[in-house]
Design an enzyme around this catalytic site. Structure first.
Site, PDB file in Angstrom:
ATOM      1  N   GLU A  17      23.943  -2.673  46.663  1.00 33.89           N
ATOM      2  CA  GLU A  17      22.752  -2.718  45.801  1.00 33.89           C
ATOM      3  C   GLU A  17      21.522  -3.080  46.623  1.00 33.89           C
ATOM      4  O   GLU A  17      21.614  -3.514  47.769  1.00 33.89           O
ATOM      5  CB  GLU A  17      22.935  -3.774  44.690  1.00 33.89           C
ATOM      6  CG  GLU A  17      23.366  -3.225  43.340  1.00 33.89           C
ATOM      7  CD  GLU A  17      22.254  -2.470  42.607  1.00 33.89           C
ATOM      8  OE1 GLU A  17      21.171  -2.242  43.199  1.00 33.89           O
ATOM      9  OE2 GLU A  17      22.471  -2.088  41.454  1.00 33.89           O
ATOM     10  N   ARG A 109      23.228 -13.897  35.209  1.00 37.77           N
ATOM     11  CA  ARG A 109      22.818 -13.967  36.611  1.00 37.77           C
ATOM     12  C   ARG A 109      21.638 -13.043  36.842  1.00 37.77           C
ATOM     13  O   ARG A 109      21.399 -12.105  36.066  1.00 37.77           O
ATOM     14  CB  ARG A 109      23.977 -13.589  37.543  1.00 37.77           C
ATOM     15  CG  ARG A 109      24.414 -12.136  37.447  1.00 37.77           C
ATOM     16  CD  ARG A 109      25.266 -11.754  38.659  1.00 37.77           C
ATOM     17  NE  ARG A 109      25.821 -10.411  38.539  1.00 37.77           N
ATOM     18  CZ  ARG A 109      25.166  -9.276  38.794  1.00 37.77           C
ATOM     19  NH1 ARG A 109      23.885  -9.304  39.138  1.00 37.77           N
ATOM     20  NH2 ARG A 109      25.777  -8.103  38.689  1.00 37.77           N
ATOM     21  N   ASN A 111      19.812 -10.005  38.541  1.00 33.74           N
ATOM     22  CA  ASN A 111      20.280  -8.712  39.037  1.00 33.74           C
ATOM     23  C   ASN A 111      19.244  -8.159  40.017  1.00 33.74           C
ATOM     24  O   ASN A 111      18.890  -8.820  40.974  1.00 33.74           O
ATOM     25  CB  ASN A 111      20.570  -7.768  37.863  1.00 33.74           C
ATOM     26  CG  ASN A 111      21.433  -6.596  38.288  1.00 33.74           C
ATOM     27  OD1 ASN A 111      22.393  -6.760  39.035  1.00 33.74           O
ATOM     28  ND2 ASN A 111      21.103  -5.402  37.835  1.00 33.74           N
ATOM     29  N   ASN A 160      17.136  -3.667  35.806  1.00 31.90           N
ATOM     30  CA  ASN A 160      17.331  -2.774  36.944  1.00 31.90           C
ATOM     31  C   ASN A 160      16.051  -2.016  37.252  1.00 31.90           C
ATOM     32  O   ASN A 160      15.002  -2.232  36.659  1.00 31.90           O
ATOM     33  CB  ASN A 160      18.489  -1.806  36.647  1.00 31.90           C
ATOM     34  CG  ASN A 160      19.766  -2.201  37.377  1.00 31.90           C
ATOM     35  OD1 ASN A 160      19.731  -2.593  38.542  1.00 31.90           O
ATOM     36  ND2 ASN A 160      20.888  -2.114  36.695  1.00 31.90           N
ATOM     37  N   ASP A 214      20.328   3.110  36.901  1.00 31.88           N
ATOM     38  CA  ASP A 214      20.474   1.865  37.658  1.00 31.88           C
ATOM     39  C   ASP A 214      19.210   1.630  38.481  1.00 31.88           C
ATOM     40  O   ASP A 214      18.155   1.369  37.927  1.00 31.88           O
ATOM     41  CB  ASP A 214      21.752   1.943  38.505  1.00 31.88           C
ATOM     42  CG  ASP A 214      22.266   0.583  38.949  1.00 31.88           C
ATOM     43  OD1 ASP A 214      21.448  -0.314  39.170  1.00 31.88           O
ATOM     44  OD2 ASP A 214      23.490   0.425  39.105  1.00 31.88           O
TER      45      ASP A 214
END
EC number: 3.1.1.17
Length: 303
Positions: A17, A109, A111, A160, A214
């Site tokens: 990522e 959490r 991202n 995202n 994403d």
């Protein structure tokens, strides 16, 4: 148009990522999210250096810190921490916490996160337990040096896909669970964003069901590039019309994010994941050449 997709050597990350191209070091930084891994692909050496952050479970993103060559902002749980790393060693250490969001919400959490063109932080949270695709417990934030995190948006599923187009005065954002890309009006001098509008809907592209958008980036002509987590594709889209200009096919399903890089900023780097036992080459980072497009380098975080 003929483009070419090639694997970056030894680039595997189980949940790759957050690709970020650093001009000064001619390197692509990215993370192995669920193992607190931070990686650096050195373009000239054609080699990936990998480290684990001591004592941490997650590394959601990695952003170089301005004027501090061995310091990086990294997302660890609900904290954004400063990590010391020489870009070569196999171990990196947390020096301090920069800020924390949603304190106490331990089922969440941080991202994806990025810097805007002025070096401000934008990033958001998501649920990390249960079916993450059916919960909207996250938030989107901005932060700048000397301040506190500011909530921009609530009821976020999976925060995202962040990108900015200075010319068009737009900030682009993806909540994966909503299957769409939003465009906000963006004020570069203040960092304020407003008036979100849906500009690209991924619900009806594939007959078998909605695609999960994403990570995302933009090119110098203002087109957006949207990674699809369950689609094996990066879509090049005109954000003014919502029209798909190109489908860039990647030889694995879980496409997580994209960033332009390389000496001429004309290589599209694509991170992928190997969640739920995908066949090879899942988890490989790819480089796409021949797109006849250029992007923007990553901006270091001002702290």
């Amino acid at each position: 148009m003929s483009y070419k997709v090639e694997a970056v050597p030894d680039s595997y990350a189980a949940l790759g990522e957050g690709p970020h191209w650093d001009v000064d070091r001619q390197s692509l930084y990215y993370v192995d999210l669920e193992s607190a891994g931070i990686n650096r692909y050195d373009f000239k050496q054609n080699k990936v250096y990998k480290a684990k952050i001591e004592g941490e479970k997650f590394a959601s993103f990695i952003l170089p810190v301005e004027n501090k060559p061995q310091e990086f902002a990294v997302g660890c749980g609900l904290r954004t921490v400063i990590v010391q790393w020489d870009g070569v060693s196999a171990v990196a250490k947390v020096i301090r916490t920069l800020f924390e969001v949603q304190p106490g919400q331990t089922e969440n959490r941080i991202n994806d996160a990025k810097t805007d063109p002025n070096g401000r932080f934008y990033g958001g949270t998501m649920a990390d337990t249960g079916d993450i695709f059916t919960q909207w417990k996250g938030e989107l934030y901005s932060w700048q040096a000397g301040g506190q995190p500011k909530a921009i948006r609530g009821k976020v599923g999976i925060s995202n896909g962040l990108a900015w187009d200075v010319k068009a005065k737009k900030f682009y954002f993806i909540d994966t669970n909503n299957h769409e890309v939003l465009a906000y009006d963006y004020n570069q001098s203040t960092g304020a964003v407003s008036n979100p509008k849906v500009i690209f809907d991924l619900r009806k592209i594939r007959p078998e069901g909605p695609l999960f958008p994403d990570g995302m980036t933009v090119d110098t002509e203002g087109n957006i590039y949207v990674a699809t987590f369950n689609g094996g594709t990066v879509f090049k889209v005109n954000p003014s019309t919502g029209k798909i200009l190109l489908e860039i096919k990647i030889p694995t399903t879980q496409i997580t994010s994209v960033a332009f890089g390389g000496p001429n900023l004309d290589i599209l780097y694509v991170t992928t994941a190997n969640k739920f036992d995908q066949p090879k080459p899942a988890g490989t980072t790819f480089q796409v050449t021949g797109l006849n497009a250029k992007g923007f380098a990553g901006v270091s975080l001002k702290i």
